[in-house]
Design an enzyme around this catalytic site. Sequence first.
Site, PDB file in Angstrom:
ATOM      1  N   ILE A  12       0.840  -1.204   0.000  1.00 56.81           N
ATOM      2  CA  ILE A  12       0.000   0.000   0.000  1.00 56.81           C
ATOM      3  C   ILE A  12       0.876   1.255   0.000  1.00 56.81           C
ATOM      4  CG2 ILE A  12      -1.879   1.204   1.193  1.00 56.81           C
ATOM      5  CD1 ILE A  12      -2.547  -1.594   2.486  1.00 56.81           C
ATOM      6  N   ASP A  58      14.569   0.495  11.293  1.00 54.27           N
ATOM      7  CA  ASP A  58      13.396  -0.040  11.977  1.00 54.27           C
ATOM      8  C   ASP A  58      12.633   1.097  12.656  1.00 54.27           C
ATOM      9  OD1 ASP A  58      11.772  -1.417  14.119  1.00 54.27           O
ATOM     10  OD2 ASP A  58      12.742  -3.145  13.183  1.00 54.27           O
ATOM     11  N   VAL A  59      11.326   1.067  12.538  1.00 55.72           N
ATOM     12  CA  VAL A  59      10.501   2.139  13.103  1.00 55.72           C
ATOM     13  C   VAL A  59      10.550   2.138  14.632  1.00 55.72           C
ATOM     14  CG1 VAL A  59       8.311   0.854  13.197  1.00 55.72           C
ATOM     15  CG2 VAL A  59       8.285   3.322  12.769  1.00 55.72           C
ATOM     16  N   GLY A  82       4.426  -2.154   9.609  1.00 55.32           N
ATOM     17  CA  GLY A  82       3.785  -3.047  10.562  1.00 55.32           C
ATOM     18  C   GLY A  82       3.782  -4.466  10.036  1.00 55.32           C
ATOM     19  N   SER A 124      -7.378  -1.081  10.340  1.00 54.24           N
ATOM     20  CA  SER A 124      -8.010  -2.152   9.571  1.00 54.24           C
ATOM     21  C   SER A 124      -9.452  -2.334  10.001  1.00 54.24           C
ATOM     22  CB  SER A 124      -7.243  -3.454   9.823  1.00 54.24           C
ATOM     23  OG  SER A 124      -7.966  -4.545   9.310  1.00 54.24           O
ATOM     24  N   TYR A 148      -3.559  -9.748  15.698  1.00 56.01           N
ATOM     25  CA  TYR A 148      -3.286  -8.653  14.751  1.00 56.01           C
ATOM     26  C   TYR A 148      -4.297  -7.518  14.936  1.00 56.01           C
ATOM     27  CZ  TYR A 148      -3.464  -6.097  10.353  1.00 56.01           C
ATOM     28  OH  TYR A 148      -3.514  -5.099   9.418  1.00 56.01           O
ATOM     29  N   LYS A 152      -3.812  -3.475  16.201  1.00 54.51           N
ATOM     30  CA  LYS A 152      -4.260  -2.289  15.447  1.00 54.51           C
ATOM     31  C   LYS A 152      -5.168  -1.422  16.308  1.00 54.51           C
ATOM     32  CE  LYS A 152      -2.142  -2.622  11.615  1.00 54.51           C
ATOM     33  NZ  LYS A 152      -1.285  -1.542  11.116  1.00 54.51           N
ATOM     34  N   ASP A 294     -12.598 -16.501  10.470  1.00 56.37           N
ATOM     35  CA  ASP A 294     -13.263 -15.759   9.391  1.00 56.37           C
ATOM     36  C   ASP A 294     -14.715 -15.456   9.752  1.00 56.37           C
ATOM     37  OD1 ASP A 294     -11.145 -15.578   7.682  1.00 56.37           O
ATOM     38  OD2 ASP A 294     -11.880 -17.041   6.222  1.00 56.37           O
TER      39      ASP A 294
HETATM   40  P1  NAD Z   1       3.388  -4.632   3.545  1.00 59.02           P
HETATM   41  O1  NAD Z   1       3.936  -5.727   4.385  1.00 59.02           O
HETATM   42  O2  NAD Z   1       3.482  -4.755   2.069  1.00 59.02           O
HETATM   43  O3  NAD Z   1       4.034  -3.225   3.983  1.00 59.02           O
HETATM   44  C1  NAD Z   1       4.537  -2.988   5.278  1.00 59.02           C
HETATM   45  C2  NAD Z   1       5.904  -2.363   5.122  1.00 59.02           C
HETATM   46  O4  NAD Z   1       6.450  -2.114   6.420  1.00 59.02           O
HETATM   47  C3  NAD Z   1       6.903  -3.266   4.388  1.00 59.02           C
HETATM   48  O5  NAD Z   1       7.593  -2.515   3.415  1.00 59.02           O
HETATM   49  C4  NAD Z   1       7.848  -3.733   5.505  1.00 59.02           C
HETATM   50  O6  NAD Z   1       9.162  -3.998   5.018  1.00 59.02           O
HETATM   51  C5  NAD Z   1       7.804  -2.560   6.462  1.00 59.02           C
HETATM   52  N1  NAD Z   1       8.099  -2.910   7.850  1.00 59.02           N
HETATM   53  C6  NAD Z   1       7.644  -3.977   8.559  1.00 59.02           C
HETATM   54  N2  NAD Z   1       8.125  -3.924   9.816  1.00 59.02           N
HETATM   55  C7  NAD Z   1       8.880  -2.801   9.902  1.00 59.02           C
HETATM   56  C8  NAD Z   1       9.623  -2.195  10.951  1.00 59.02           C
HETATM   57  N3  NAD Z   1       9.686  -2.753  12.166  1.00 59.02           N
HETATM   58  N4  NAD Z   1      10.269  -1.038  10.688  1.00 59.02           N
HETATM   59  C9  NAD Z   1      10.223  -0.467   9.460  1.00 59.02           C
HETATM   60  N5  NAD Z   1       9.540  -1.011   8.427  1.00 59.02           N
HETATM   61  C10 NAD Z   1       8.867  -2.153   8.653  1.00 59.02           C
HETATM   62  O7  NAD Z   1       1.859  -4.423   3.990  1.00 59.02           O
HETATM   63  P2  NAD Z   1       0.702  -3.547   3.329  1.00 59.02           P
HETATM   64  O8  NAD Z   1      -0.335  -4.463   2.811  1.00 59.02           O
HETATM   65  O9  NAD Z   1       1.283  -2.520   2.445  1.00 59.02           O
HETATM   66  O10 NAD Z   1       0.105  -2.897   4.659  1.00 59.02           O
HETATM   67  C11 NAD Z   1       0.525  -1.616   5.116  1.00 59.02           C
HETATM   68  C12 NAD Z   1      -0.159  -1.332   6.437  1.00 59.02           C
HETATM   69  O11 NAD Z   1      -1.575  -1.418   6.252  1.00 59.02           O
HETATM   70  C13 NAD Z   1       0.189  -2.311   7.556  1.00 59.02           C
HETATM   71  O12 NAD Z   1       0.297  -1.592   8.758  1.00 59.02           O
HETATM   72  C14 NAD Z   1      -1.007  -3.232   7.590  1.00 59.02           C
HETATM   73  O13 NAD Z   1      -1.208  -3.781   8.868  1.00 59.02           O
HETATM   74  C15 NAD Z   1      -2.142  -2.293   7.202  1.00 59.02           C
HETATM   75  N6  NAD Z   1      -3.299  -2.977   6.596  1.00 59.02           N
HETATM   76  C16 NAD Z   1      -3.110  -3.801   5.528  1.00 59.02           C
HETATM   77  C17 NAD Z   1      -4.212  -4.473   4.978  1.00 59.02           C
HETATM   78  C18 NAD Z   1      -4.046  -5.429   3.825  1.00 59.02           C
HETATM   79  O14 NAD Z   1      -4.915  -6.271   3.630  1.00 59.02           O
HETATM   80  N7  NAD Z   1      -2.968  -5.345   3.027  1.00 59.02           N
HETATM   81  C19 NAD Z   1      -5.499  -4.295   5.514  1.00 59.02           C
HETATM   82  C20 NAD Z   1      -5.645  -3.421   6.586  1.00 59.02           C
HETATM   83  C21 NAD Z   1      -4.534  -2.756   7.126  1.00 59.02           C
HETATM   84  N1  UFG Z   2     -10.357 -17.014   1.058  1.00 60.83           N
HETATM   85  C1  UFG Z   2     -10.491 -18.239   0.451  1.00 60.83           C
HETATM   86  N2  UFG Z   2      -9.357 -18.871   0.021  1.00 60.83           N
HETATM   87  C2  UFG Z   2      -8.108 -18.354   0.183  1.00 60.83           C
HETATM   88  C3  UFG Z   2      -7.986 -17.094   0.813  1.00 60.83           C
HETATM   89  C4  UFG Z   2      -9.135 -16.456   1.246  1.00 60.83           C
HETATM   90  O1  UFG Z   2     -11.599 -18.746   0.291  1.00 60.83           O
HETATM   91  O2  UFG Z   2      -7.113 -18.990  -0.212  1.00 60.83           O
HETATM   92  C5  UFG Z   2     -11.573 -16.292   1.484  1.00 60.83           C
HETATM   93  C6  UFG Z   2     -11.645 -16.000   2.978  1.00 60.83           C
HETATM   94  O3  UFG Z   2     -12.198 -17.106   3.668  1.00 60.83           O
HETATM   95  C7  UFG Z   2     -12.507 -14.744   3.004  1.00 60.83           C
HETATM   96  C8  UFG Z   2     -12.134 -14.015   1.708  1.00 60.83           C
HETATM   97  O4  UFG Z   2     -11.567 -15.012   0.861  1.00 60.83           O
HETATM   98  O5  UFG Z   2     -13.871 -15.090   2.941  1.00 60.83           O
HETATM   99  C9  UFG Z   2     -11.122 -12.902   1.910  1.00 60.83           C
HETATM  100  O6  UFG Z   2      -9.989 -13.417   2.617  1.00 60.83           O
HETATM  101  P1  UFG Z   2      -8.622 -12.603   2.725  1.00 60.83           P
HETATM  102  O7  UFG Z   2      -7.657 -13.484   3.467  1.00 60.83           O
HETATM  103  O8  UFG Z   2      -8.213 -12.103   1.392  1.00 60.83           O
HETATM  104  O9  UFG Z   2      -9.019 -11.322   3.588  1.00 60.83           O
HETATM  105  P2  UFG Z   2      -9.607 -11.180   5.063  1.00 60.83           P
HETATM  106  O10 UFG Z   2     -10.925 -10.486   4.944  1.00 60.83           O
HETATM  107  O11 UFG Z   2      -9.580 -12.442   5.797  1.00 60.83           O
HETATM  108  O12 UFG Z   2      -8.530 -10.203   5.774  1.00 60.83           O
HETATM  109  C10 UFG Z   2      -7.937  -9.092   5.108  1.00 60.83           C
HETATM  110  C11 UFG Z   2      -6.526  -8.894   5.647  1.00 60.83           C
HETATM  111  C12 UFG Z   2      -6.561  -8.443   7.066  1.00 60.83           C
HETATM  112  C13 UFG Z   2      -7.408  -7.220   7.193  1.00 60.83           C
HETATM  113  C14 UFG Z   2      -8.786  -7.457   6.627  1.00 60.83           C
HETATM  114  C15 UFG Z   2      -9.523  -6.131   6.640  1.00 60.83           C
HETATM  115  O13 UFG Z   2      -5.792 -10.109   5.570  1.00 60.83           O
HETATM  116  O14 UFG Z   2      -5.257  -8.097   7.487  1.00 60.83           O
HETATM  117  O15 UFG Z   2      -8.704  -7.938   5.298  1.00 60.83           O
HETATM  118  O16 UFG Z   2     -10.818  -6.289   6.274  1.00 60.83           O
HETATM  119  F1  UFG Z   2      -7.494  -6.874   8.494  1.00 60.83           F
END
Ligand code: NAD
Ligand code: UFG
Length: 337
Positions: A12, A58-59, A82, A124, A148, A152, A294
């Site tokens: 992201i 590291d953050v 994170g 999240s 997790y 958050k 889930d």
């Molecule tokens: P990502 O893992 O691709 O990005 C996280 C970045 O943080 C990475 O570049 C990683 O190298 C860096 N990082 C991890 N630990 C660190 C540390 N201790 N110090 C410095 N850098 C560090 O994940 P993303 O999908 O881009 O998610 C970004 C943020 O959004 C995260 O906080 C995640 O929890 C949150 N989020 C993600 C999702 C999702 O589904 N992708 C959903 C809700 C919230």
């Molecule tokens: N699913 C499958 N097969 C797979 C993976 C997922 O059927 O191989 C299903 C899950 O059961 C769910 C849907 O697809 O019904 C979405 O699953 P994801 O794992 O893609 O996403 P989640 O909703 O479980 O969780 C994601 C992130 C979390 C975040 C959340 C926010 O992983 O970190 O969205 O809504 F917090």
Amino acid sequence: MRVLVTGGAGYIGSHTLVELLGQAHEVCVLDSFANAKPVVLDRVRSLTNGKISLVTGDVRDGSVLDDTMSDFAPDAVIHFAGLKAVGESSRQPVDYYDVNVSGTLALLRAMDRHGCKRIIFSSSATVYGEPEYLPYDEAHPTNPLSVYGRTKLMAEHVLTDWAAATPGASAVLLRYFNPVGAHASARMGEDPADYPNNLMPFIAQVAVGKRAQLQVFGDDYDTDDGTGERDYIHVVDLARAHVAALDHAAAISGARVFNIGTGQSYSVLQMVTAFRAASGHPIPLAIAPRRAGDIARMQADSTRARNELGWQATHSLDDMAASAWAWQRGNPDGYGD
Ligand code: NAD
Ligand code: UFG
């Protein structure tokens, strides 16, 4: 604005850099590369012709943060850094609290030392837990079902209390729903380190031939087709929400939470259908047991983001599937080694 982006090399974060640079913000990335590769930033630079300062660190490291803030003097911080794997968080809870909560505390302490008073935080939708009603609005009770999610929510509390106690400070807490898709250039996208935990990258790996079939986790939920429904949001729409949030943080004081979703939910089978259409690949699947933790359905009410941030999603499900497929097909091994 001068924006410090922690975790800016991640999925992201990297898409957000493109949008920030497109709006002429100056950016500095702080990333440990725990879950990202430096080449991502070269892609961002080549797409934007923008300049990115990089600090590898590291953050949680106060001295790295001090050096970074002294050199870059940010007006605002966007805090993506994170850990995010729900299953892993129950096996390594201390790591998750340390990075996600202590990392946020270390960042706020450094911001206080350097007089930086604005932060945008990656929260999240998982903080809501089992829905009492849908769509979730921001007033819905919070009751996260995973470690997790609890990290958050705890970080949200820390940020809220900090913003209330710090004169002139603001914190914008963005509760993301399910980010998917990739940049339109197909040069950036999601690159899971190993076995994909999430639906969209798994489907994409089946389509490109890296996995034999998708396991659908449960077909007996109380949804139209029995499979889980989520509010998927295109990562570029999500990235743009951060640009809007930066402006908002400059205009408010205190903390404000926003749902960032489309308001539309799709089932696992609808996602597969969209991906079949985008890729022309059959995507074999098998019905498997429900995945622990889930819930049946999640859906955002993002009215507040529309009214107060002036933001709303513009990308469709077809855009999400087509961009994810273009990225996967063009980069079958992600960013490579
Ligand atoms: P990502 O893992 O691709 O990005 C996280 C970045 O943080 C990475 O570049 C990683 O190298 C860096 N990082 C991890 N630990 C660190 C540390 N201790 N110090 C410095 N850098 C560090 O994940 P993303 O999908 O881009 O998610 C970004 C943020 O959004 C995260 O906080 C995640 O929890 C949150 N989020 C993600 C999702 C999702 O589904 N992708 C959903 C809700 C919230
Ligand atoms: N699913 C499958 N097969 C797979 C993976 C997922 O059927 O191989 C299903 C899950 O059961 C769910 C849907 O697809 O019904 C979405 O699953 P994801 O794992 O893609 O996403 P989640 O909703 O479980 O969780 C994601 C992130 C979390 C975040 C959340 C926010 O992983 O970190 O969205 O809504 F917090």
